[in-house]
Scaffold this active site. Structure first.
Site, PDB file in Angstrom:
ATOM      1  N   SER A 119      -0.560   3.608   0.707  1.00 12.37           N
ATOM      2  CA  SER A 119      -0.062   3.987  -0.827  1.00 12.37           C
ATOM      3  C   SER A 119      -0.572   4.988  -0.872  1.00 12.37           C
ATOM      4  CB  SER A 119      -0.903   2.812  -1.572  1.00 12.37           C
ATOM      5  OG  SER A 119      -1.110   3.631  -2.928  1.00 12.37           O
TER       6      SER A 119
ATOM      7  N   TYR B 116      -8.858  -1.307  -4.705  1.00 10.93           N
ATOM      8  CA  TYR B 116      -7.473  -1.207  -4.162  1.00 10.93           C
ATOM      9  C   TYR B 116      -7.462  -0.125  -3.087  1.00 10.93           C
ATOM     10  CZ  TYR B 116      -2.506  -0.083  -4.066  1.00 10.93           C
ATOM     11  OH  TYR B 116      -1.381   0.036  -3.367  1.00 10.93           O
TER      12      TYR B 116
END
Ligand code: ZN
Length: 691
Positions: free
Chosen positions: A567, A580
């Site tokens: 990501s 995250y």
């Protein structure tokens, strides 16, 4: 016999259904009926015809032969699969003494009623020369038990009396066609012809008559073989106890990657395991090894199974996995040496040698593994070898199984007309023969990746914690996909998924770690559970999958490509997503560490960094959308526009865009010299630009 040979389905002719059909549709009906039972007409094998009066393009009434086109299959053939030939131009060929294949093909192509019809079958003239309107040529198991018996001619006489004519083996082509035509014309009482080591020819005034003679010939052969073989055990009785299902699974999972690696030196192969009862009976038979080396049970099998399979001796009581592994490696190498010798001894011109690796491998007591450049080809070799096993079973119980000699086998395998059939298959796709393993494959980005890799020819192991989603997708992709329910955080589940990949397709070449989740919370609000959940899926899960991938790829010895889907957050610091983002950063760095570790084994590890893929992505279905919107101070439905405006290119990123980047890293043809790399698919986010 321990189990009598089963009859094929009884005569299936439905007179009322057939009566309503025109001539060509009637031929389609008859062909499909023959192809329905593979013990009657094997895959792609056999051909059918009808002769009829029809007008040509000038309006002239002519006698036409409709005959199966080359490379079609009786089970599925439609009217388009047949070629129409003008018989007044074909008939005079019967007066000739000889004709080369090239002359025959060139001549027949000029006799076509329409220029763009499929090329007629290799055995076309056989149909033309038999002076009856309906002709069927098949390679049924039961009649081939007689045709492939050493004393077949005498046995056939006993069985069929004067109603059959036996023709010694000659390669299909003009000479065989002429012999068949002669035999029918000069023996008026004859109802069928047996072609030694090859097959059956029947004919009739009607389609039903021709079809019924085929079924009758088969059923009489079944009864004869069952009767004559008496109490004799199949394949000389059992020499091995079959390994129990669990032992077999374990052994196969160990050895398949080794076998697949060994046969994939030139082109990557898909391996298909078969442990059906009939196959196991053969793999355990006392005489099976010897029988398997005699030769093909029908010339039609040769280009797909080769003249003989590789037989691996294995004794479960004394051999461990390591011993079996070395037997497989040595066995494949010896097979290749034999095959190169076979080509060298028989080469007529300068034919290019086909891939020298075995297509069928039998492991004593364990089962059969078939190999092909894709799943379809691997299954075709398997299915044709089922026919071979059936024929050997009967012929061996009845008499002594015989097959084509080495010269005869070579002449068929490298026959330009057989090679032409192969040339009809579409060119290989970029990832043909490759196996991809995708985690989180059931939806969103994962599904787009699965579809993209499969579109390029890869077989795919779809793993997901969502059992139904993975099953649904795999089913839609058919024989090239399998679903395995997997929680990537569970060590045993990941090991099991890897084992399933080996059992399903023989191993793995591409591993895409995509399983993910996302959470948004300020540091103070981040619970230990939330922290650990992110790290268990994104760090531990990626580690576990990569570890299994490395183990499997190293056993295969053919390198591989791992792609991590990370990501933008792996490189860009942001607020309210510490759990995250730090897990994504761990994932990214893990990829770089593994790139260093895998390099010497040809294993590449790269990372794709998507950002803000809203459409179809599962993580946006939960609270993540609202949490993100809140973090940016906007409404949830404004997120698309917000993300678009945030990118340099002013675009939204789609799951398909990510899949495209994954394909780039997955494919050796595109990125064989790239490892440890990072590719952003984010529409341009300056903070994420590599530096
Ligand atoms: Zn044939």
């Amino acid at each position: 016999m321990t189990r009598p040979i089963a009859r094929p389905e009884q005569n299936l002719w439905d007179a009322s259904a057939a009566a309503s059909l025109g001539v060509l549709d009637g031929l389609v009906y008859r062909s499909n009926l023959l192809g329905r039972d593979r013990s009657v007409a094997n895959y792609g094998g056999g051909n059918t015809s009808v002769k009829v009066e029809e007008k040509d393009h000038t309006g002239l009434l002519r006698r036409i032969l409709y005959v199966k086109g080359s490379g079609t299959d009786l089970a599925t053939i439609t009217a388009d699969g047949f070629t129409a030939l003008k018989l007044d131009e074909v008939d005079p060929l019967f007066e000739r003494d000889s004709m080369t294949d090239e002359e025959m093909v060139a001549y027949l192509s000029r006799c076509q009623l329409e220029p763009n019809m499929p090329r007629s079958s290799i055995e076309t003239l056989l149909h033309a020369f038999v002076p009856f309107d309906h002709v069927d040529h098949t390679h049924p198991d039961a009649t081939n038990m007689i045709c492939c018996a050493e004393d077949g001619e005498r046995l056939a006489k006993e069985l069929y009396g004067d109603s059959d004519v036996w023709i010694p083996y000659v390669r299909p082509g003009f000479a065989l066609s002429k012999q068949v035509g002669d035999a029918v014309r000069s023996n008026p009482g004859t109802k069928l012809i047996l072609l030694a080591k090859h097959g059956l020819v029947t004919w009739g005034e009607t389609g039903e008559e021709s079809y019924s003679r085929t079924i009758e010939a088969i059923n009489r052969a079944v009864d004869f073989v069952n009767d004559r073989s008496g109490d004799r055990e199949a394949f000389g009785g059992a020499a091995h106890e079959p390994l129990d299902a669990e032992g077999r699974r374990r052994i196969l999972a160990e050895l398949l990657p080794v076998l697949r690696g060994e046969v994939s030196r030139e082109t990557t192969k898909i391996a298909v395991v078969d442990v059906a009862p009939g196959v196991l009976e053969f793999a355990c038979g006392h005489d099976s090894k010897e029988l398997s080396q005699v030769g093909a049970a029908c010339p039609d099998h040769l280009v797909h199974t080769k003249m003989r399979p590789l037989w691996i001796d294995f004794d479960a009581a004394s051999d461990d996995a390591e011993t079996l592994e070395s037997k497989i490696v040595d066995g494949v190498r010896a097979y290749r040496d034999w095959y190169e010798g076979y080509v060298g001894r028989n080469r007529a011109d300068d034919e290019t040698m086909a891939d020298p690796n075995p297509r069928v491998v039998l492991i004593a007591g364990v089962g059969m593994v078939s190999l092909g450049r894709n799943a379809r080809q691997a299954r075709l070799a398997r299915d044709l070898y089922h026919r071979a096993i059936a024929v050997m079973r009967g012929a061996h119980a009845l008499d002594s199984f015989v097959s084509l000699t080495e010269e005869e086998s070579y002449a068929v395998e490298y026959w330009p007309l057989e090679l032409y059939k192969l040339s009809l298959s579409p060119p290989p796709k970029e990832l043909e023969g490759k196996v991809a393993f995708v985690t989180g494959g059931a939806g969103g980005i994962g599904e787009a990746i699965v579809r993209r890799l499969n579109d390029e020819g890869a077989c795919v192991v779809v793993t997901d914690i969502d059992h139904e989603g993975a099953e649904r997708l795999a089913q839609r992709l058919g024989i090239e996909a399998v679903a395995v329910t997997t929680d990537v955080t569970e060590e045993r589940a990941v090991a099991n998924a890897s084992l399933e990949a080996a059992l399903s397709f023989g191993g793995v070449d591409i591993v895409v770690s995509n399983a993910g989740l996302a959470s948004s919370a300020s540091l103070e609000e981040t619970s230990v559970e939330l922290w650990e959940l992110n790290h268990s899926v994104l760090a531990r899960g990626y580690f576990l999958v990569a570890r299994e991938a490395f183990r499997l790829m190293k056993r295969q010895g053919t390198g591989g490509s791992l792609v991590f889907v990370a990501s933008k957050n792996a490189v860009v610091a942001g607020k309210n997503a510490a759990a995250y983002s730090s897990a994504k950063a761990a994932e990214l760095h893990l990829a770089r560490c593994l790139a260093e570790e895998g390099g010497s084994d040809g294993i590449r590890v790269n990372t794709v960094n998507p950002d803000a893929v809203l459409q179809g992505s599962k993580i946006w279905e939960g609270s993540w959308r609202e949490e993100r919107a809140r973090a940016y101070g906007i409404e949830p439905e404004e997120l698309e526009e917000y993300y678009r405006q945030r990118t340099t290119l002013k675009v939204n990123v789609l799951a398909e865009d990510v899949a495209e980047a994954v394909l780039f890293f997955a494919s050796d043809a595109r990125s064989s010299k790239t490892t440890g790399n990072l590719l952003n698919v984010d529409g341009g986010v300056a903070a994420a630009y590599p530096r």
